[in-house]
Design a protein around this motif. Structure first.
Motif, PDB file in Angstrom:
ATOM      1  N   THR A  61       0.807  -1.221   0.000  1.00  0.00           N
ATOM      2  CA  THR A  61       0.000   0.000   0.000  1.00  0.00           C
ATOM      3  C   THR A  61       0.841   1.272   0.000  1.00  0.00           C
ATOM      4  O   THR A  61       0.351   2.326  -0.369  1.00  0.00           O
ATOM      5  N   LYS A  62       2.103   1.183   0.379  1.00  0.00           N
ATOM      6  CA  LYS A  62       2.990   2.351   0.388  1.00  0.00           C
ATOM      7  C   LYS A  62       3.741   2.522  -0.929  1.00  0.00           C
ATOM      8  O   LYS A  62       4.563   3.410  -1.065  1.00  0.00           O
ATOM      9  N   GLY A  63       3.487   1.643  -1.888  1.00  0.00           N
ATOM     10  CA  GLY A  63       4.136   1.758  -3.195  1.00  0.00           C
ATOM     11  C   GLY A  63       5.505   1.113  -3.251  1.00  0.00           C
ATOM     12  O   GLY A  63       6.269   1.365  -4.185  1.00  0.00           O
ATOM     13  N   LEU A  64       5.843   0.293  -2.278  1.00  0.00           N
ATOM     14  CA  LEU A  64       7.128  -0.404  -2.265  1.00  0.00           C
ATOM     15  C   LEU A  64       6.911  -1.876  -2.589  1.00  0.00           C
ATOM     16  O   LEU A  64       5.828  -2.414  -2.393  1.00  0.00           O
ATOM     17  N   LEU A  65       7.948  -2.503  -3.057  1.00  0.00           N
ATOM     18  CA  LEU A  65       7.879  -3.923  -3.361  1.00  0.00           C
ATOM     19  C   LEU A  65       7.660  -4.698  -2.070  1.00  0.00           C
ATOM     20  O   LEU A  65       8.421  -4.579  -1.115  1.00  0.00           O
ATOM     21  N   SER A  66       6.601  -5.471  -2.049  1.00  0.00           N
ATOM     22  CA  SER A  66       6.287  -6.261  -0.859  1.00  0.00           C
ATOM     23  C   SER A  66       7.343  -7.338  -0.675  1.00  0.00           C
ATOM     24  O   SER A  66       7.756  -7.993  -1.629  1.00  0.00           O
ATOM     25  N   GLN A  67       7.803  -7.508   0.534  1.00  0.00           N
ATOM     26  CA  GLN A  67       8.812  -8.495   0.929  1.00  0.00           C
ATOM     27  C   GLN A  67      10.143  -8.315   0.181  1.00  0.00           C
ATOM     28  O   GLN A  67      10.830  -9.270  -0.140  1.00  0.00           O
ATOM     29  N   ARG A  68      10.535  -7.068  -0.096  1.00  0.00           N
ATOM     30  CA  ARG A  68      11.762  -6.825  -0.848  1.00  0.00           C
ATOM     31  C   ARG A  68      12.998  -7.328  -0.129  1.00  0.00           C
ATOM     32  O   ARG A  68      13.958  -7.723  -0.762  1.00  0.00           O
ATOM     33  N   GLN A  69      12.972  -7.359   1.187  1.00  0.00           N
ATOM     34  CA  GLN A  69      14.125  -7.865   1.931  1.00  0.00           C
ATOM     35  C   GLN A  69      14.325  -9.357   1.683  1.00  0.00           C
ATOM     36  O   GLN A  69      15.445  -9.855   1.716  1.00  0.00           O
ATOM     37  N   GLN A  70      13.235 -10.069   1.412  1.00  0.00           N
ATOM     38  CA  GLN A  70      13.336 -11.504   1.128  1.00  0.00           C
ATOM     39  C   GLN A  70      14.023 -11.757  -0.216  1.00  0.00           C
ATOM     40  O   GLN A  70      14.752 -12.724  -0.376  1.00  0.00           O
ATOM     41  N   TYR A  71      13.790 -10.881  -1.188  1.00  0.00           N
ATOM     42  CA  TYR A  71      14.454 -11.021  -2.480  1.00  0.00           C
ATOM     43  C   TYR A  71      15.953 -10.770  -2.351  1.00  0.00           C
ATOM     44  O   TYR A  71      16.769 -11.454  -2.953  1.00  0.00           O
ATOM     45  N   SER A  72      16.332  -9.784  -1.538  1.00  0.00           N
ATOM     46  CA  SER A  72      17.746  -9.522  -1.280  1.00  0.00           C
ATOM     47  C   SER A  72      18.395 -10.712  -0.586  1.00  0.00           C
ATOM     48  O   SER A  72      19.524 -11.096  -0.898  1.00  0.00           O
ATOM     49  N   LEU A  73      17.665 -11.302   0.340  1.00  0.00           N
ATOM     50  CA  LEU A  73      18.173 -12.471   1.065  1.00  0.00           C
ATOM     51  C   LEU A  73      18.356 -13.669   0.132  1.00  0.00           C
ATOM     52  O   LEU A  73      19.310 -14.431   0.281  1.00  0.00           O
ATOM     53  N   GLN A  74      17.470 -13.834  -0.837  1.00  0.00           N
ATOM     54  CA  GLN A  74      17.626 -14.918  -1.814  1.00  0.00           C
ATOM     55  C   GLN A  74      18.949 -14.784  -2.565  1.00  0.00           C
ATOM     56  O   GLN A  74      19.675 -15.764  -2.745  1.00  0.00           O
ATOM     57  N   LEU A  75      19.276 -13.575  -2.976  1.00  0.00           N
ATOM     58  CA  LEU A  75      20.527 -13.338  -3.699  1.00  0.00           C
ATOM     59  C   LEU A  75      21.727 -13.581  -2.799  1.00  0.00           C
ATOM     60  O   LEU A  75      22.698 -14.224  -3.201  1.00  0.00           O
ATOM     61  N   LYS A  76      21.656 -13.107  -1.572  1.00  0.00           N
ATOM     62  CA  LYS A  76      22.761 -13.295  -0.620  1.00  0.00           C
ATOM     63  C   LYS A  76      22.999 -14.781  -0.349  1.00  0.00           C
ATOM     64  O   LYS A  76      24.139 -15.246  -0.367  1.00  0.00           O
ATOM     65  N   GLU A  77      21.935 -15.538  -0.123  1.00  0.00           N
ATOM     66  CA  GLU A  77      22.077 -16.973   0.142  1.00  0.00           C
ATOM     67  C   GLU A  77      22.599 -17.718  -1.078  1.00  0.00           C
ATOM     68  O   GLU A  77      23.370 -18.661  -0.950  1.00  0.00           O
ATOM     69  N   TYR A  78      22.205 -17.283  -2.261  1.00  0.00           N
ATOM     70  CA  TYR A  78      22.698 -17.907  -3.483  1.00  0.00           C
ATOM     71  C   TYR A  78      24.212 -17.738  -3.599  1.00  0.00           C
ATOM     72  O   TYR A  78      24.926 -18.682  -3.942  1.00  0.00           O
ATOM     73  N   LEU A  79      24.699 -16.550  -3.303  1.00  0.00           N
ATOM     74  CA  LEU A  79      26.136 -16.298  -3.406  1.00  0.00           C
ATOM     75  C   LEU A  79      26.932 -16.997  -2.312  1.00  0.00           C
ATOM     76  O   LEU A  79      28.083 -17.356  -2.505  1.00  0.00           O
ATOM     77  N   GLU A  80      26.319 -17.200  -1.157  1.00  0.00           N
ATOM     78  CA  GLU A  80      27.019 -17.831  -0.044  1.00  0.00           C
ATOM     79  C   GLU A  80      26.874 -19.347  -0.022  1.00  0.00           C
ATOM     80  O   GLU A  80      27.561 -20.010   0.756  1.00  0.00           O
ATOM     81  N   GLN A  81      26.024 -19.924  -0.876  1.00  0.00           N
ATOM     82  CA  GLN A  81      25.731 -21.350  -0.784  1.00  0.00           C
ATOM     83  C   GLN A  81      26.955 -22.230  -0.996  1.00  0.00           C
ATOM     84  O   GLN A  81      27.115 -23.241  -0.347  1.00  0.00           O
ATOM     85  N   ASP A  82      27.836 -21.860  -1.890  1.00  0.00           N
ATOM     86  CA  ASP A  82      29.026 -22.685  -2.081  1.00  0.00           C
ATOM     87  C   ASP A  82      30.281 -22.017  -1.515  1.00  0.00           C
ATOM     88  O   ASP A  82      31.388 -22.444  -1.789  1.00  0.00           O
TER      89      ASP A  82
END
Length: 134
Positions: A61-82
């Motif tokens: 409702t504020k015009g921001l991407l909902s759960q945007r921190q979760q998308y950032s976390l997906q990228l971080k975990e992908y880079l740290e997985q190996d």
């Protein structure tokens, strides 16, 4: 009698006008173009994902991407997985219009490459997914 009509009119207006002003949720509220960037303050290597369309993403409702921190976390975990990229700061860029996001990412890439100080690499094999609801 005149006051009664005026009050009735104002009451009706107070009930009707907000219903017109309220934005109805339709299929255009879903679907966002996303791109991620992973950088480190101690390294000159910067990773940038491809621009991807995620049809299940939406704005809150504020015009921001909902759960945007979760998308950032997906990228971080992908880079740290190996274990190849530890301690990266990941952030998201998003827009409903692909052209605007392409322009923004091109500007960001130019700024990182200015003066050949940063090594910018693409992450072609990474894909965003819809995060789990809390």
């Amino acid at each position: 009698m005149r006051t009664f009509r005026l009050l009735t009119f104002l009451l009706a207006a107070a009930l009707v006008i907000p219903s017109f002003a309220r934005k109805k949720k339709d299929k255009n509220d879903y679907g966002v173009w996303l791109a991620g960037v992973a950088a480190s303050f101690t390294d000159s290597l910067v990773y940038i994902t491809d621009i991807q369309y995620l049809d299940s993403a939406y704005y809150n409702t504020k015009g921001l991407l909902s759960q945007r921190q979760q998308y950032s976390l997906q990228l971080k975990e992908y880079l740290e997985q190996d274990g190849r990229m530890q301690h990266r700061t990941c952030f998201m860029f998003f827009n409903k219009k692909k052209k605007r996001l392409e322009k923004e990412m091109a500007k960001l890439r130019r700024n990182y490459q200015k003066g050949n100080k940063m090594d910018v690499r693409n992450l072609d094999d990474f894909r965003f997914t819809r995060p789990e609801e809390d």
